[in-house]
Design a protein around this motif. Structure first.
Motif, mmCIF file in Angstrom:
data_model
loop_
_atom_site.group_PDB
_atom_site.id
_atom_site.type_symbol
_atom_site.label_atom_id
_atom_site.label_comp_id
_atom_site.label_asym_id
_atom_site.label_seq_id
_atom_site.Cartn_x
_atom_site.Cartn_y
_atom_site.Cartn_z
ATOM 1 N N SER A 45 0.834 -1.206 0.000
ATOM 2 C CA SER A 45 0.000 0.000 0.000
ATOM 3 C C SER A 45 0.866 1.253 0.000
ATOM 4 N N ALA A 46 1.988 1.198 0.745
ATOM 5 C CA ALA A 46 2.902 2.343 0.795
ATOM 6 C C ALA A 46 3.463 2.619 -0.594
ATOM 7 N N GLU A 47 3.856 1.540 -1.252
ATOM 8 C CA GLU A 47 4.405 1.664 -2.601
ATOM 9 C C GLU A 47 3.380 2.260 -3.551
ATOM 10 N N ARG A 48 2.127 1.812 -3.415
ATOM 11 C CA ARG A 48 1.058 2.252 -4.312
ATOM 12 C C ARG A 48 0.738 3.736 -4.144
ATOM 13 N N THR A 49 1.032 4.318 -2.939
ATOM 14 C CA THR A 49 0.769 5.740 -2.715
ATOM 15 C C THR A 49 2.059 6.557 -2.714
ATOM 16 N N CYS A 50 3.141 5.972 -3.264
ATOM 17 C CA CYS A 50 4.426 6.685 -3.387
ATOM 18 C C CYS A 50 5.009 7.091 -2.031
ATOM 19 N N LEU A 51 4.752 6.296 -0.997
ATOM 20 C CA LEU A 51 5.368 6.538 0.310
ATOM 21 C C LEU A 51 6.637 5.691 0.416
ATOM 22 N N PRO A 52 7.576 6.083 1.280
ATOM 23 C CA PRO A 52 8.816 5.316 1.381
ATOM 24 C C PRO A 52 8.569 3.886 1.865
ATOM 25 N N ALA A 53 9.462 3.000 1.469
ATOM 26 C CA ALA A 53 9.386 1.605 1.923
ATOM 27 C C ALA A 53 9.947 1.508 3.340
ATOM 28 N N PHE A 54 9.737 0.374 3.993
ATOM 29 C CA PHE A 54 10.244 0.171 5.349
ATOM 30 C C PHE A 54 10.585 -1.307 5.505
ATOM 31 N N SER A 55 11.318 -1.610 6.566
ATOM 32 C CA SER A 55 11.650 -3.009 6.828
ATOM 33 C C SER A 55 10.474 -3.666 7.535
ATOM 34 N N LYS A 56 9.976 -4.741 6.974
ATOM 35 C CA LYS A 56 8.826 -5.438 7.561
ATOM 36 C C LYS A 56 9.188 -5.993 8.940
ATOM 37 N N ARG A 57 10.411 -6.533 9.039
ATOM 38 C CA ARG A 57 10.855 -7.113 10.307
ATOM 39 C C ARG A 57 10.957 -6.060 11.389
ATOM 40 N N GLU A 58 11.567 -4.927 11.001
ATOM 41 C CA GLU A 58 11.784 -3.829 11.935
ATOM 42 C C GLU A 58 10.442 -3.271 12.435
ATOM 43 N N LEU A 59 9.526 -3.064 11.495
ATOM 44 C CA LEU A 59 8.231 -2.506 11.892
ATOM 45 C C LEU A 59 7.502 -3.480 12.826
ATOM 46 N N LEU A 60 7.542 -4.758 12.500
ATOM 47 C CA LEU A 60 6.870 -5.756 13.347
ATOM 48 C C LEU A 60 7.490 -5.776 14.752
ATOM 49 N N ALA A 61 8.809 -5.655 14.801
ATOM 50 C CA ALA A 61 9.488 -5.610 16.112
ATOM 51 C C ALA A 61 9.012 -4.387 16.902
ATOM 52 N N CYS A 62 8.861 -3.245 16.216
ATOM 53 C CA CYS A 62 8.392 -2.014 16.878
ATOM 54 C C CYS A 62 6.966 -2.190 17.386
ATOM 55 N N LYS A 87 5.455 -4.941 18.171
ATOM 56 C CA LYS A 87 5.445 -5.851 19.324
ATOM 57 C C LYS A 87 5.870 -5.115 20.593
ATOM 58 N N GLU A 88 6.855 -4.245 20.445
ATOM 59 C CA GLU A 88 7.312 -3.476 21.596
ATOM 60 C C GLU A 88 6.192 -2.551 22.078
ATOM 61 N N LEU A 89 5.508 -1.926 21.121
ATOM 62 C CA LEU A 89 4.405 -1.036 21.461
ATOM 63 C C LEU A 89 3.309 -1.802 22.206
ATOM 64 N N LEU A 90 3.037 -3.036 21.741
ATOM 65 C CA LEU A 90 2.027 -3.865 22.402
ATOM 66 C C LEU A 90 2.427 -4.178 23.846
ATOM 67 N N ARG A 91 3.720 -4.375 24.036
ATOM 68 C CA ARG A 91 4.186 -4.656 25.399
ATOM 69 C C ARG A 91 3.952 -3.437 26.290
#
Ligand SMILES: *Cc1c(COP(=O)(O)O)cnc(C)c1O
Length: 269
Positions: A26-43, A45-49
């Motif tokens: 979706s980010a790609e489709r709206t010309c937004l920067p890409a991100f690391s899927k692993r990194e975001l998921l780790a973040c 999870k931390e937020l959930l904690r």
């Protein structure tokens, strides 16, 4: 994506990597920067904690809203109108559909076309001619309403624009050009369905005189050609007309806007 608190008190995400994958798309489709899927998921999870005690989130109508008015200086797009825009028409993409929100000024209508406009630019076309349906109806040009000038018989012209049937943003300039066009002698104004086939035919018969886009941003932007993907390029002699309608309309509009003529459309501050 949801997190579930189990009877064991632990919090679980359901297939979060699929959500990461989709969000990246979706980010790609709206010309937004890409991100690391692993990194975001780790973040996440931390937020959930950190925030595991919190409540609910849902999609509902707004209960409160703030109305902002934002101003900025703008430059004139229409310097001398000696440059015409070239458009890419590719039926694979649409900017609106029946029952959608394309006939309203909503931010989402600008997000969806971003990447397609980017692709068109890469191919050398500054903007896109939006089509719709099996019959390739012409709807708009970029974020402008679109007009075509056809020769009916000698000295008689037709100014054609697609009708407000739910696909098209009801532009203030569109309405104004329709009203001004009706006042020009020997010019018939038609709001009617106009397809790529109609356009190709009018062009091959030599009856296509002008094309232009209208909108507050660009005022009136002459169109010089339309590349119909995988089919043909339609050259439009907009700039080489002796007394083009687009110029006349632009002149009338700017005379009103800059107060060179008094008109009820100009609301003095
Ligand atoms: C704003 C807009 C127009 C032009 O509307 P104006 O009122 O003439 O400025 C045309 N098409 C789209 C998609 C727009 O968002």
């Amino acid at each position: 994506m949801k997190a579930f608190r189990g009877s064991d008190g632990r919090v679980r995400l359901f297939r979060p990597e699929l959500n990461m994958e989709r969000m990246l798309g979706s980010a790609e489709r709206t010309c937004l920067p890409a991100f690391s899927k692993r990194e975001l998921l780790a973040c996440i999870k931390e937020l959930l904690r950190v925030d595991r005690a919190w409540g609910t989130l849902g999609v509902d109508r707004p209960r409160d809203a703030l109305l902002f008015v934002i101003m900025s200086p703008v430059q004139s797009y229409f310097e001398d109108a000696t440059t015409a825009v070239h458009l890419l028409a590719d039926g694979r993409y649409i900017r609106s559909s029946y029952g959608g929100v394309g006939d309203h000024k909503m931010a989402c209508n600008y997000a969806a076309p971003l990447r397609i406009q980017e692709e068109a630019k890469k191919l050398g076309y500054p903007s896109v001619l939006w089509l719709h349906g099996e019959d390739a109806r012409i709807t708009e040009a970029g974020t402008m309403n679109v007009f075509f000038v056809l020769e009916l018989s000698k000295g008689e012209r037709e100014l054609v624009t697609p009708p407000l049937d739910g696909l098209i943003l009801p532009g203030v300039y569109r309405q104004s050009v329709i009203e001004l066009g009706s006042a020009v002698a020997n010019c018939k104004v038609s709001e009617r369905v106009f397809t790529m086939q109609d356009l190709v035919k009018a062009s091959s018969q030599g009856r296509l005189l002008e094309a232009f886009g209208t909108g507050t941003a660009a005022s009136i932007a002459p169109i010089g050609s339309i590349h119909y993907k995988d089919r043909c390029t339609i050259e439009i002699p907009t700039l080489s007309q002796k007394a083009p309608l687009y110029r006349q309309l632009h002149q009338s509009l700017s005379d009103i806007q800059f107060g060179r003529v008094a008109h009820e459309w100009a609301d003095i501050v």
